[in-house]
Design a protein around this motif. Structure first.
Motif, mmCIF file in Angstrom:
data_model
loop_
_atom_site.group_PDB
_atom_site.id
_atom_site.type_symbol
_atom_site.label_atom_id
_atom_site.label_comp_id
_atom_site.label_asym_id
_atom_site.label_seq_id
_atom_site.Cartn_x
_atom_site.Cartn_y
_atom_site.Cartn_z
ATOM 1 N N UNK A 158 0.847 -1.171 0.000
ATOM 2 C CA UNK A 158 0.000 0.000 0.000
ATOM 3 C C UNK A 158 0.899 1.241 0.000
ATOM 4 N N UNK A 159 0.564 2.191 -0.858
ATOM 5 C CA UNK A 159 1.321 3.434 -0.957
ATOM 6 C C UNK A 159 0.538 4.549 -0.273
ATOM 7 N N UNK A 160 1.208 5.283 0.607
ATOM 8 C CA UNK A 160 0.583 6.357 1.368
ATOM 9 C C UNK A 160 1.484 7.583 1.400
ATOM 10 N N UNK A 161 0.882 8.749 1.592
ATOM 11 C CA UNK A 161 1.638 9.961 1.847
ATOM 12 C C UNK A 161 1.834 10.839 0.632
ATOM 13 N N UNK A 162 2.396 12.021 0.902
ATOM 14 C CA UNK A 162 2.662 13.029 -0.114
ATOM 15 C C UNK A 162 4.132 13.425 -0.028
ATOM 16 N N UNK A 163 4.778 13.462 -1.170
ATOM 17 C CA UNK A 163 6.208 13.752 -1.243
ATOM 18 C C UNK A 163 6.451 14.782 -2.348
ATOM 19 N N UNK A 164 7.532 15.534 -2.248
ATOM 20 C CA UNK A 164 7.771 16.616 -3.208
ATOM 21 C C UNK A 164 9.173 16.554 -3.829
ATOM 22 N N UNK A 165 9.439 15.536 -4.623
ATOM 23 C CA UNK A 165 10.737 15.470 -5.310
ATOM 24 C C UNK A 165 10.767 16.431 -6.497
ATOM 25 N N UNK A 166 11.964 16.649 -7.014
ATOM 26 C CA UNK A 166 12.120 17.499 -8.194
ATOM 27 C C UNK A 166 12.558 16.643 -9.368
ATOM 28 N N UNK A 167 12.068 17.014 -10.525
ATOM 29 C CA UNK A 167 12.452 16.370 -11.774
ATOM 30 C C UNK A 167 13.782 16.990 -12.204
ATOM 31 N N UNK A 168 14.767 16.152 -12.554
ATOM 32 C CA UNK A 168 16.044 16.719 -12.989
ATOM 33 C C UNK A 168 16.030 17.007 -14.494
ATOM 34 N N UNK A 169 17.115 17.568 -15.001
ATOM 35 C CA UNK A 169 17.180 17.976 -16.405
ATOM 36 C C UNK A 169 17.121 16.805 -17.385
ATOM 37 N N UNK A 170 17.362 15.591 -16.903
ATOM 38 C CA UNK A 170 17.303 14.406 -17.758
ATOM 39 C C UNK A 170 15.948 13.696 -17.669
ATOM 40 N N UNK A 171 14.995 14.313 -16.969
ATOM 41 C CA UNK A 171 13.673 13.708 -16.845
ATOM 42 C C UNK A 171 13.603 12.616 -15.800
ATOM 43 N N UNK A 172 14.541 12.626 -14.850
ATOM 44 C CA UNK A 172 14.551 11.610 -13.799
ATOM 45 C C UNK A 172 13.918 12.169 -12.531
ATOM 46 N N UNK A 173 13.247 11.283 -11.821
ATOM 47 C CA UNK A 173 12.573 11.641 -10.583
ATOM 48 C C UNK A 173 12.934 10.600 -9.539
ATOM 49 N N UNK A 195 13.698 7.160 -11.419
ATOM 50 C CA UNK A 195 13.126 6.617 -12.647
ATOM 51 C C UNK A 195 13.160 7.715 -13.699
ATOM 52 N N UNK A 196 13.295 7.309 -14.945
ATOM 53 C CA UNK A 196 13.240 8.262 -16.051
ATOM 54 C C UNK A 196 11.812 8.264 -16.577
ATOM 55 N N UNK A 197 11.240 9.446 -16.608
ATOM 56 C CA UNK A 197 9.876 9.588 -17.116
ATOM 57 C C UNK A 197 9.967 9.998 -18.584
ATOM 58 N N UNK A 198 9.435 9.192 -19.484
ATOM 59 C CA UNK A 198 9.515 9.520 -20.906
ATOM 60 C C UNK A 198 8.919 10.904 -21.202
ATOM 61 N N UNK A 199 9.500 11.565 -22.202
ATOM 62 C CA UNK A 199 9.075 12.923 -22.551
ATOM 63 C C UNK A 199 7.583 13.019 -22.821
ATOM 64 N N UNK A 200 7.006 12.069 -23.529
ATOM 65 C CA UNK A 200 5.574 12.132 -23.836
ATOM 66 C C UNK A 200 4.729 12.143 -22.563
ATOM 67 N N UNK A 201 5.134 11.385 -21.552
ATOM 68 C CA UNK A 201 4.396 11.369 -20.292
ATOM 69 C C UNK A 201 4.630 12.644 -19.499
ATOM 70 N N UNK A 202 5.855 13.181 -19.560
ATOM 71 C CA UNK A 202 6.115 14.470 -18.887
ATOM 72 C C UNK A 202 5.259 15.565 -19.495
ATOM 73 N N UNK A 203 5.133 15.549 -20.812
ATOM 74 C CA UNK A 203 4.314 16.547 -21.497
ATOM 75 C C UNK A 203 2.844 16.387 -21.118
#
Length: 143
Positions: A1-16, A87-95
């Motif tokens: 089960x996943x719980x909570x709220x977190x605030x990471x930043x996306x880096x310039x390579x699309x990684x989170x 994880x690397x988020x593909x550009x299409x999903x970031x958009x």
């Protein structure tokens, strides 16, 4: 089960960076895909397989089921977190989700959701009153 709220930043390579408390369930692999309200859904491999089985049973004659399956699977991307839990988020999903730098990652029970920080705050502002009022309808007799 996943719980909570977190605030990471996306880096310039699309990684989170995934929140540390989510990593053990996702470190062997995950699937990222489009979610509703322009967020991204992140599923562990097992949960994604369970959803795949459910969608497989939907009637092919139901246009909504076909449409949903097409978008859901066509936008899906298999990922494996790196040693730092990124994880690397593909550009299409970031958009699609409008992700730039500031993100919000929430636990949503059986999935993780990734939101643009401004979009998440806007969503909360527009739904918190409805959340308070819907308790009896959504969870009858529980409270």
């Amino acid at each position: 089960m996943f719980l909570g709220t977190h605030t990471p930043r996306l880096d310039d390579k699309g990684r989170l960076a995934l929140p540390a408390k989510f990593r053990s369930e996702l470190d062997s692999g995950l699937v990222i895909t489009k979610g509703q309200e322009r967020c991204l859904f992140v599923f562990g491999i097992g949960e994604f397989g369970r959803l795949t089985d459910l969608l497989r049973t939907a009637p092919m004659t139901d246009r909504r089921a076909r449409d949903y399956s097409r978008v859901f699977f066509a936008s899906a991307s298999n990922e494996v977190p790196d040693a730092q839990g990124r994880i690397t988020i593909p550009q299409a999903l970031r958009t699609y989700a409008g992700l730039t730098k500031d993100c919000v990652v929430i636990g949503a029970n059986t999935r993780v959701e990734i939101w643009d920080a401004v979009a998440w705050q806007s969503y909360l502002d527009s739904t918190e009153q409805a959340f308070a009022e819907a308790e009896e309808e959504v969870l009858p007799g529980l409270f």
